[in-house]
Design an enzyme around this catalytic site. Sequence first.
Site, mmCIF file in Angstrom:
data_model
loop_
_atom_site.group_PDB
_atom_site.id
_atom_site.type_symbol
_atom_site.label_atom_id
_atom_site.label_comp_id
_atom_site.label_asym_id
_atom_site.label_seq_id
_atom_site.Cartn_x
_atom_site.Cartn_y
_atom_site.Cartn_z
ATOM 1 N N ASP A 84 0.815 -1.216 0.000
ATOM 2 C CA ASP A 84 0.000 0.000 0.000
ATOM 3 C C ASP A 84 0.849 1.266 0.000
ATOM 4 O O ASP A 84 2.016 1.276 0.389
ATOM 5 C CB ASP A 84 -0.958 0.006 1.196
ATOM 6 C CG ASP A 84 -0.245 -0.130 2.541
ATOM 7 O OD1 ASP A 84 0.746 -0.898 2.622
ATOM 8 O OD2 ASP A 84 -0.672 0.521 3.506
ATOM 9 N N GLU A 141 -0.383 -1.877 5.367
ATOM 10 C CA GLU A 141 0.613 -1.727 6.434
ATOM 11 C C GLU A 141 0.512 -0.340 7.069
ATOM 12 O O GLU A 141 0.745 -0.186 8.261
ATOM 13 C CB GLU A 141 2.021 -1.935 5.872
ATOM 14 C CG GLU A 141 3.099 -2.058 6.945
ATOM 15 C CD GLU A 141 3.553 -0.732 7.537
ATOM 16 O OE1 GLU A 141 3.837 -0.687 8.746
ATOM 17 O OE2 GLU A 141 3.616 0.269 6.785
#
Length: 390
Positions: A84, A141
């Site tokens: 991400d 994350e």
Amino acid sequence: MPIINRVADLQPDIQAWRRDIHEHPELLYDVHRTAGFVADRLREFGCDEVVTGLGRTGVVGVIRGRKSGGNGEHKVIGLRADMDALPIEEATDLPYASKTPGKMHACGHDGHTAMLLGAARYLAETRNFAGDAVVIFQPAEEGGAGAAAMLKDGLMDRFRIETVYGMHNNPGLPVGSFSIRPGPLMAATDAIDIKIEGHGGHASRPHLAIDSVLVGAQLITSLQSIVSRTIDPLESVVISVCEFHAGNARNVIPQTAELRGTVRTLTGKMRVLVEKRVREIVAGVAQMTGARIDLVYERGYPVTVNHAAQTEIAAQVAREIAGDKNVRDMPPMMGAEDFSYMLEARPGAFIFCGNGDSAGLHHPAYNFNDDAIVYGTSYWIKLVENQLAA
């Protein structure tokens, strides 16, 4: 040994994957394009299994070695990369800069994903190991606890993962270098949200009001005393109040105020102690001022703790790739990392790979250094081949 020659040959492809991912950043669990890109590559490489949708949008590939393990053992190692991006407006002017306003890969997860894809391609081609290499591509994350979501979906048990390893780039650390330490490596991160309700009034008549701004200021000062007067000076604790919202006129004492902040600790003992003291101080200031104060104390990622044996394994592999002088012991960092959840579930280690003289992580001018690709990819490969040797 130096970097793997085949990885140097693959570097242009890995770089192209990295830059494609960089152009199309996605946030948290909404990484559908990136996950699809990863899954397509893993299938092209000939992975034995490719599983999607783990932890909502995570992707897992399984590569089985072609050798037999000694004593009938079948070892399984997990390698994790995060996918991400961040809600930041990119300011690099790169030809492959983000095409999505307000989103960018400002932490290098594009590079992490690409390097693990490069390792997967090599391992699927050569299979010069005994056992299973499980490549894990994780969403969310950056505050979404994607690691915990993948664990909840049975990551470790489903793929019989015995040890697990992670990697992150590190601006300021020279390219071709690694850093690591056993024990607490990165901090637990907890969130503080405080709502203050006083009694509004005219700025010229403060004696008839309960000033929410003053209450907030007293809270901030008192909270800082936790680190200076409650915590052992040899321990590491950070308390930062980073938001203070109150009022909208210069001559009105506001009725309400809101504070938001973060707490960082490196041990469970300190984590418990700080929460206790925060709650006590909030209650004390409320009693002293007459304001109503509501506290939400939310625990986030736990401490990232490297296991001693796996840390030495990781450091030795890094030394094989980069040389002894280029693998450094490092102090703990007060940043947080949700790989901590995986290290609570299985033994393993998290290592940092040099990104050179770049802008810092989470900065709008940050860019992953493509020169680091060969080192990070070679590390993953040698880690598998060394740990799953026949």
